[in-house]
Design an enzyme around this catalytic site. Structure first.
Site, PDB file in Angstrom:
ATOM      1  N   LYS A  71      32.962  40.232  33.224  1.00 16.32           N
ATOM      2  CA  LYS A  71      33.206  41.505  32.557  1.00 16.32           C
ATOM      3  C   LYS A  71      31.922  42.256  32.207  1.00 16.32           C
ATOM      4  CE  LYS A  71      37.677  40.366  30.511  1.00 16.32           C
ATOM      5  NZ  LYS A  71      38.392  41.530  31.058  1.00 16.32           N
ATOM      6  N   THR A  91      36.130  44.946  34.054  1.00 18.78           N
ATOM      7  CA  THR A  91      36.070  46.396  33.964  1.00 18.78           C
ATOM      8  C   THR A  91      35.030  46.812  32.914  1.00 18.78           C
ATOM      9  OG1 THR A  91      38.342  46.669  34.685  1.00 18.78           O
ATOM     10  CG2 THR A  91      37.406  48.462  33.368  1.00 18.78           C
ATOM     11  N   ASN A 116      47.335  38.158  29.850  1.00 17.06           N
ATOM     12  CA  ASN A 116      46.173  38.637  29.103  1.00 17.06           C
ATOM     13  C   ASN A 116      46.422  40.029  28.522  1.00 17.06           C
ATOM     14  OD1 ASN A 116      44.108  40.901  30.050  1.00 17.06           O
ATOM     15  ND2 ASN A 116      45.102  40.102  31.907  1.00 17.06           N
ATOM     16  N   PHE A 120      39.757  45.446  27.993  1.00 14.08           N
ATOM     17  CA  PHE A 120      38.466  45.925  28.508  1.00 14.08           C
ATOM     18  C   PHE A 120      37.309  45.578  27.565  1.00 14.08           C
ATOM     19  CE2 PHE A 120      40.384  49.758  31.063  1.00 14.08           C
ATOM     20  CZ  PHE A 120      40.868  48.870  32.019  1.00 14.08           C
ATOM     21  N   ASN A 181      46.703  47.094  29.151  1.00 13.59           N
ATOM     22  CA  ASN A 181      46.200  46.667  27.851  1.00 13.59           C
ATOM     23  C   ASN A 181      45.370  47.711  27.120  1.00 13.59           C
ATOM     24  OD1 ASN A 181      47.360  44.068  28.224  1.00 13.59           O
ATOM     25  ND2 ASN A 181      45.652  43.564  29.590  1.00 13.59           N
ATOM     26  N   THR A 182      45.242  48.905  27.696  1.00 17.41           N
ATOM     27  CA  THR A 182      44.632  50.046  27.012  1.00 17.41           C
ATOM     28  C   THR A 182      45.718  51.106  26.846  1.00 17.41           C
ATOM     29  OG1 THR A 182      42.426  49.637  27.918  1.00 17.41           O
ATOM     30  CG2 THR A 182      42.905  51.872  27.154  1.00 17.41           C
ATOM     31  N   LYS A 219      42.437  51.456  41.658  1.00 17.80           N
ATOM     32  CA  LYS A 219      43.242  50.249  41.475  1.00 17.80           C
ATOM     33  C   LYS A 219      44.547  50.621  40.803  1.00 17.80           C
ATOM     34  CE  LYS A 219      42.930  45.440  39.937  1.00 17.80           C
ATOM     35  NZ  LYS A 219      42.012  44.402  39.417  1.00 17.80           N
ATOM     36  N   GLY A 302      48.392  36.996  43.123  1.00 17.08           N
ATOM     37  CA  GLY A 302      49.097  35.805  43.573  1.00 17.08           C
ATOM     38  C   GLY A 302      48.531  35.128  44.798  1.00 17.08           C
ATOM     39  N   TYR A 323      41.628  35.759  41.417  1.00 12.22           N
ATOM     40  CA  TYR A 323      41.164  35.618  40.041  1.00 12.22           C
ATOM     41  C   TYR A 323      41.868  34.435  39.375  1.00 12.22           C
ATOM     42  CZ  TYR A 323      40.453  36.424  35.059  1.00 12.22           C
ATOM     43  OH  TYR A 323      40.149  36.255  33.741  1.00 12.22           O
TER      44      TYR A 323
END
Length: 383
Positions: A71, A91, A116, A120, A181-182, A219, A302, A323
């Site tokens: 990160k 990010t 998660n 960020f 998540n933002t 993305k 995946g 990841y």
């Protein structure tokens, strides 16, 4: 050794702690005299037959580490030593931020998945710029996102500022508008909001007075409706983007083996890993059907084996990203997938992986194996 000794030890502690410990250990090993050579000898050996060309760059293999692991852009050199064909850092946001409150990263081991809501967390573009000036021996992409405190009305300027600072040090740049998540970030995927944002980032890249201009990708989320995915493909083509990363994490909880009550207790967040596999493949096929060969497609979601990676490449991906599987399988994963791909390519009679990918993309574009067979001698290089 990772599966039977190291992973059980790491899985005894909270997921984010384990990540920090393992990543720190990797950077420590690389800092030792002979550390880079040791990492490459044990895990990172690659051969020329794995090389592919994409985004105007040479990747040592098509297996790339997705954004979210490094990160702060502090360990990309060590990760390249493990045999990744490229590493995408971030990010990264224009301003440093701590992310969402902990705990915010959880394992869904029965699903080989992660949940998660990191938010960020990163050191900010100014500090990341300094980190990215370090030595590198492979492709390093940079993933940029919106600073949480910045309102949507100022999002364009926020992304543009990150691009202005980081583009000169990026081999390719990814605009992330798809993290769940933002707050409000995914709203930026709507065409009327995404178009001016991407145009502003493009203007920053065009404004570079010297050096290579990095490729630009966006993305996207897997939770978009099919027509919206096709709309983003059309927008990418209209604006002349270089590619799309498909996909980010999902907010869907369908089909999980982990009990629903357990997942609900963990709270909000995006899920990555095996549960994302089928939808990510569907999105990839939609994008390739719309864009043909005009966009570079990076498949994510995946992918945990050479067989799964091979399926994505045959479905139209130019590169694949991992990841979550890296967390579950350990440092041998990138080279294991890469050599598994090469084995499949050679089993089909190709001298290297690049020719196999080229063939299968042309086959897919032709519509069927039978239709392609009639023109293969004209359109393909020798195997």
């Amino acid at each position: 050794m990772y599966r039977w000794l190291i992973r059980p030890l790491l899985f005894w502690v909270p997921a984010e702690w384990a990540h920090s410990l393992a990543f720190a250990a990797l950077r420590w090993v690389r800092a030792l005299p002979g550390g880079p050579q040791l990492l490459r000898a044990v895990w990172g050996f690659l051969e020329p037959g794995l090389e592919v060309q994409a985004l105007g760059l040479r990747f040592a293999s098509p297996v790339v580490l997705a954004a979210g692991f490094d990160k702060h852009a502090t360990g990309y050199a060590a990760l390249l030593d493990l045999g990744f064909g490229g590493v995408e850092v971030g990010t990264i946001t224009n301003e440093a931020q701590s992310g969402n409150p902990r705990p915010r990263l959880f394992r869904l081991a029965r699903d080989r998945a992660l949940l998660n809501r990191m938010g960020f967390n990163n050191c900010g573009a100014e500090q990341a710029e300094r980190h990215l000036r370090g030595p590198r021996h492979g492709v390093v992409g940079v993933n940029i996102g919106k600073t949480k405190r910045v309102p949507e009305s100022e999002a364009i300027a926020d992304y543009a500022a990150s691009a202005r600072r980081l583009a000169p040090l990026a081999d390719y740049l990814v605009v992330n508008v798809s993290s769940p998540n933002t707050p409000g970030l995914r709203d930026l995927q709507a065409a009327e909001k995404l178009r001016p944002l991407l145009q502003a980032v493009q203007a920053e890249l065009r404004g570079r007075s010297a050096g290579r201009r990095p490729a630009l990708l966006v993305k996207i989320a897997p939770d978009l409706a099919d027509e919206d995915i096709l709309g983003i493909a059309d927008l990418a083509l209209e604006l002349g983007l270089d590619g799309i990363v498909a996909t980010n994490t999902t907010i869907s909880r369908a089909g999980l083996e982990t009990p629903a009550a357990v997942v609900e207790a963990l709270g909000a967040g995006g899920i990555s890993g095996a549960p994302l596999r089928q939808r990510a493949l569907e999105v990839l096929r939609l994008l390739r059907s719309r864009a043909g060969s005009r966009l570079t497609l990076v498949a994510a979601g995946g992918i945990d084996s050479a067989e799964e990676a091979w399926q994505r490449l045959r479905a139209g991906a130019n590169l694949i990203q991992v990841y979550t599987a890296f967390i579950y399988e350990g440092p041998a994963l990138p080279s294991r997938i890469a050599f598994g791909l090469l084995e499949r390519a050679r089993a089909e009679g190709f001298a290297n992986l690049a020719k196999a990918i080229e063939y299968h993309h042309a086959e897919s574009a032709a519509g069927s194996s039978e239709a392609w067979a009639a023109t293969a001698h004209q359109a393909l290089p020798p195997r």
